[in-house]
Design an enzyme around this catalytic site. Structure first.
Site, mmCIF file in Angstrom:
data_model
loop_
_atom_site.group_PDB
_atom_site.id
_atom_site.type_symbol
_atom_site.label_atom_id
_atom_site.label_comp_id
_atom_site.label_asym_id
_atom_site.label_seq_id
_atom_site.Cartn_x
_atom_site.Cartn_y
_atom_site.Cartn_z
ATOM 1 N N ASP A 22 10.680 6.455 2.332
ATOM 2 C CA ASP A 22 10.244 5.128 1.871
ATOM 3 C C ASP A 22 11.143 4.671 0.719
ATOM 4 O OD1 ASP A 22 7.295 3.689 0.289
ATOM 5 O OD2 ASP A 22 8.705 2.812 1.714
ATOM 6 N N ASN A 23 11.176 3.387 0.435
ATOM 7 C CA ASN A 23 11.807 2.807 -0.762
ATOM 8 C C ASN A 23 13.313 2.986 -0.848
ATOM 9 O OD1 ASN A 23 8.971 4.318 -1.986
ATOM 10 N ND2 ASN A 23 9.146 2.075 -1.969
ATOM 11 N N ASP A 50 8.159 10.176 -0.090
ATOM 12 C CA ASP A 50 7.650 9.015 -0.810
ATOM 13 C C ASP A 50 7.309 9.381 -2.250
ATOM 14 O OD1 ASP A 50 4.871 6.679 -0.435
ATOM 15 O OD2 ASP A 50 6.939 6.364 -1.118
ATOM 16 N N LYS A 78 12.049 9.210 -6.460
ATOM 17 C CA LYS A 78 13.203 8.860 -5.608
ATOM 18 C C LYS A 78 14.401 9.784 -5.858
ATOM 19 C CE LYS A 78 10.099 6.171 -4.584
ATOM 20 N NZ LYS A 78 9.136 6.755 -3.600
ATOM 21 N N GLU A 129 5.753 -2.940 -0.530
ATOM 22 C CA GLU A 129 4.332 -3.087 -0.209
ATOM 23 C C GLU A 129 3.706 -4.262 -0.982
ATOM 24 O OE1 GLU A 129 5.819 -0.239 -0.959
ATOM 25 O OE2 GLU A 129 4.933 0.770 -2.662
#
Ligand SMILES: Cn1cnc(CNC(=O)c2cc(-c3ccc(F)cc3)cc(O)c2O)c1
Ligand SMILES: [Mg+2]
Length: 214
Positions: A169-170, A141, A144, A199
């Protein structure tokens, strides 16, 4: 000097959360960040996916890249069995110090080790400095563009074993396209995509689980 957003999140937790109660710390952060100021915590919706994958992994050694204010570290550590531990890596010293205080309020300081520094520098030190042999669960997380090189580094350093579970994540927003391309085409990883939302927003996002097949 004006306080940072992260300091204001700590103030809210310190004032509103029940000391020693991880759930109340998570609820406090989610309420603050959905009602007052958006922040890049994994959040309550993707947090349920994180919970399920942590329970599936039931890790003895868990690793997290991107502590931020400690929200996902608390989410993970609250589910760990008695002797299990979480190592979480954060490059930003302000974030690391806020996370240390929020994790203390949650009563999880014994289970969580915050390591300050850049992931690519810390990964090769995990064996000697932190007595890590294999990692059972990894939550990605952080930046990236680091997901892919850090996954390759974990494998090269020999920290992954058959059944090690990575969760990122993402995957959609901000996105990690090189990581997705790499992990889905790598013969040793069995991947699953979990569509969700960014989120505290109605924006599409997703998480990617990758099980290392050895
Ligand atoms: C500075 N920094 C320290 N750690 C990191 C790594 N995390 C992210 O970059 C990150 C960013 C976003 C996000 C940002 C802006 C926006 F408009 C929408 C989404 C969401 C996330 O869940 C993230 O994890 C960045
Ligand atoms: Mg994130």
């Amino acid at each position: 000097m004006d306080q940072s957003k992260e300091q204001r999140i700590l103030n809210s937790v310190s004032y509103n959360a029940v000391k020693g109660d991880p759930e109340s710390v998570l609820d406090c952060i989610d309420n603050y960040c959905s009602q007052k100021e958006w922040a890049m915590n994994v959040g309550d919706e993707k947090g349920v996916i994180l919970d399920k994958v942590v329970e599936e992994a039931d890790p003895t050694i868990a690793l997290e890249f991107g502590t931020y204010v400690g929200y996902s570290a608390i989410r993970i550590a609250r589910l760990l069995k008695p002797n299990a531990r979480l190592l979480t890596i954060e490059f930003n010293p302000e974030f690391a110090s806020i996370a240390r205080e929020i994790i203390e309020i949650a009563g999880l300081s014994e289970k969580i080790t915050i390591i300050e520094g850049h992931s690519q520098d810390i990964i090769p030190q995990l064996r000697e400095k932190y007595q890590v042999d294999k990692v059972d669960f990894v939550f990605l997380d952080h930046w990236k563009e680091r997901y892919c090189p850090d996954t390759i580094l974990l494998e090269e350093c020999g920290y992954l074993k058959k059944g090690s579970i990575l969760l990122a994540d993402n995957i959609v927003y901000p996105g990690a396209p090189d990581f997705v391309k790499y992990i889905r085409s790598h013969k040793s990883f069995d991947c699953t995509n979990y569509p969700s939302h960014l989120e505290y927003m109605k924006v599409e996002d997703a998480m990617e689980k990758a099980v290392y097949m050895g």
